[in-house]
Design a protein around this motif. Structure first.
Motif, PDB file in Angstrom:
ATOM      1  N   UNK A  91       0.841  -1.191   0.000  1.00 22.33           N
ATOM      2  CA  UNK A  91       0.000   0.000   0.000  1.00 22.33           C
ATOM      3  C   UNK A  91       0.880   1.246   0.000  1.00 22.33           C
ATOM      4  N   UNK A  92       0.332   2.359  -0.441  1.00 20.65           N
ATOM      5  CA  UNK A  92       1.063   3.624  -0.397  1.00 20.65           C
ATOM      6  C   UNK A  92       1.328   4.001   1.063  1.00 20.65           C
ATOM      7  N   UNK A  93       2.542   4.390   1.419  1.00 21.50           N
ATOM      8  CA  UNK A  93       2.873   4.667   2.819  1.00 21.50           C
ATOM      9  C   UNK A  93       2.204   5.936   3.339  1.00 21.50           C
ATOM     10  N   UNK A  94       1.985   5.960   4.645  1.00 23.34           N
ATOM     11  CA  UNK A  94       1.430   7.117   5.358  1.00 23.34           C
ATOM     12  C   UNK A  94       0.110   7.545   4.719  1.00 23.34           C
ATOM     13  N   UNK A  95      -0.700   6.560   4.361  1.00 23.14           N
ATOM     14  CA  UNK A  95      -1.987   6.850   3.723  1.00 23.14           C
ATOM     15  C   UNK A  95      -3.160   6.574   4.668  1.00 23.14           C
TER      16      UNK A  95
END
Length: 374
Positions: A282-286
């Motif tokens: 997954x895209x980080x810090x999302x």
């Protein structure tokens, strides 16, 4: 500078308009005199003849206006001289295979292309020279044939038109490629900007909380510092990646929740359900953004009975994420800048591959997100 009814024209602009107009008239007179490049008026109806020549004249004028405004008049006259030479040779030689018209016309076209699109011309100059060089070579090989007019002149014209068409198509591809690269760079820059808007906001709040605990000499201060250290490491190193393992994002969320719980004196019911059947990225810090939003606009607005329910599930090709919390009915601002960033990052990282639903009642807020990972 000349100003007429709100329109300002510089001296250079007026000069280029006059020169372009003069050169356009001269070119049409010479080309018309040669009889080789203007459509025969007897072959079409007068209206079509006038329309075609009017369009040609306007295009010629626009091209010359651009050239005169950017380049030396001597360079322009040198290139236009090739066109005039080709037209005059076509008229005076009176033979279908004269050795001047075709080479001069090709050199004219190449000169105009070099002036108008210099970067493209320099990048593909070898391909362009080979293409037009092939036309000239074919012309000189077969121009001496007795049946040149019947068997070869049409081929030379066809090759010349084909070379121009290929150059235009190649230029179109070059422009499309440039535009796509521009969009990619803009997307990357926008993503970097969105991340920079999220992280400082969180660290600012966390440092404020840490400062309060240190002042109070709380036993929770060392634990909070350690959690903050883990979060900073994740943000600095993993936050630069496009995607990370979902389990790392979950660990980041757990640290964030623990940091947030330490600063509350009131009772807060927090539930975090995880069903990770299949590993995903997954895209980080999302996913932390809606959770931070729930703390800021939900739990912070309540004095008692605050709750926060978080759920993350994975399937073979998807990730499901939901956040549900309550908030004070007097708090009407449950959106925040963070949620706007959340939507923008989803649009960038998962275009057409996600579904976001938000439901709000008088005192409860629920966000659910479905992401397709394949």
């Amino acid at each position: 500078m000349i100003k007429t009814q709100g329109i300002q024209l510089s001296t250079n602009t007026i000069k280029s308009i006059i020169i372009a107009s003069f050169l356009s008239v001269v070119i049409f007179l010479i080309v018309g005199f040669s009889g080789g490049f203007i459509i025969n008026p007897e072959s079409v109806i007068p209206e079509v003849y006038i329309a075609i020549n009017s369009v040609c004249f306007v295009l010629c004028w626009l091209t010359l206006h651009v050239l005169v405004s950017k380049f030396s008049i001597y360079k322009i006259l040198g290139v236009l001289g090739l066109l005039c030479l080709s037209a005059i040779a076509e008229y005076y030689f009176q033979i279908p295979n004269n050795p001047i018209s075709i080479p001069a016309l090709i050199l004219f076209w190449m000169g105009i292309s070099y002036f108008i699109i210099p970067q493209f011309f320099k990048k593909y100059q070898i391909l362009i020279l080979l293409s037009y060089g092939g036309v000239i070579t074919y012309f000189f090989i077969f121009r001496g044939k007795p049946n040149y007019a019947e068997d070869y002149s049409f081929v030379v014209t066809g090759y010349f038109i084909l070379s121009i068409s290929m150059m235009i198509l190649l230029w179109g591809y070059y422009q499309w490629k440039w535009y796509m690269n521009l969009k990619v760079n803009q997307t990357k820059n926008e993503l970097i900007l969105l991340k920079s808007q999220i992280n400082p906001h969180f660290f600012f709040n966390t440092l404020n909380n840490l400062y309060g605990l240190v002042i109070e000499k709380s036993d929770h201060a060392p634990e909070m510092i350690l959690k903050l250290s883990d979060i900073m490491r994740y943000t600095i190193y993993e936050g630069k990646s496009d995607f990370v393992d979902l389990k790392e994002e979950i660990k980041y969320i757990e640290d964030y929740i623990e940091l947030s719980k330490i600063r509350y004196n009131k009772k807060v019911e927090i539930s975090f359900k995880k069903e990770i059947e299949i590993p995903q990225k997954i895209a980080p810090i999302l996913l932390v953004i809606p959770i931070e939003n729930a703390f800021k606009h939900g739990i912070d607005s309540l004095t008692e009975n605050a709750f926060l329910d978080i759920e993350i599930k994975t399937g073979k090709s998807h990730i499901f994420f939901s956040v549900k919390n309550n908030y004070a009915s007097t708090n009407t601002n449950h959106k925040g800048i963070g949620l706007d960033n959340f939507k923008q990052r989803l649009a960038i990282m998962y275009p057409n591959n996600h579904k976001l639903n938000i439901n709000t009642t008088d005192n409860e807020y629920e966000l659910s997100l479905y992401i397709e990972t394949l």
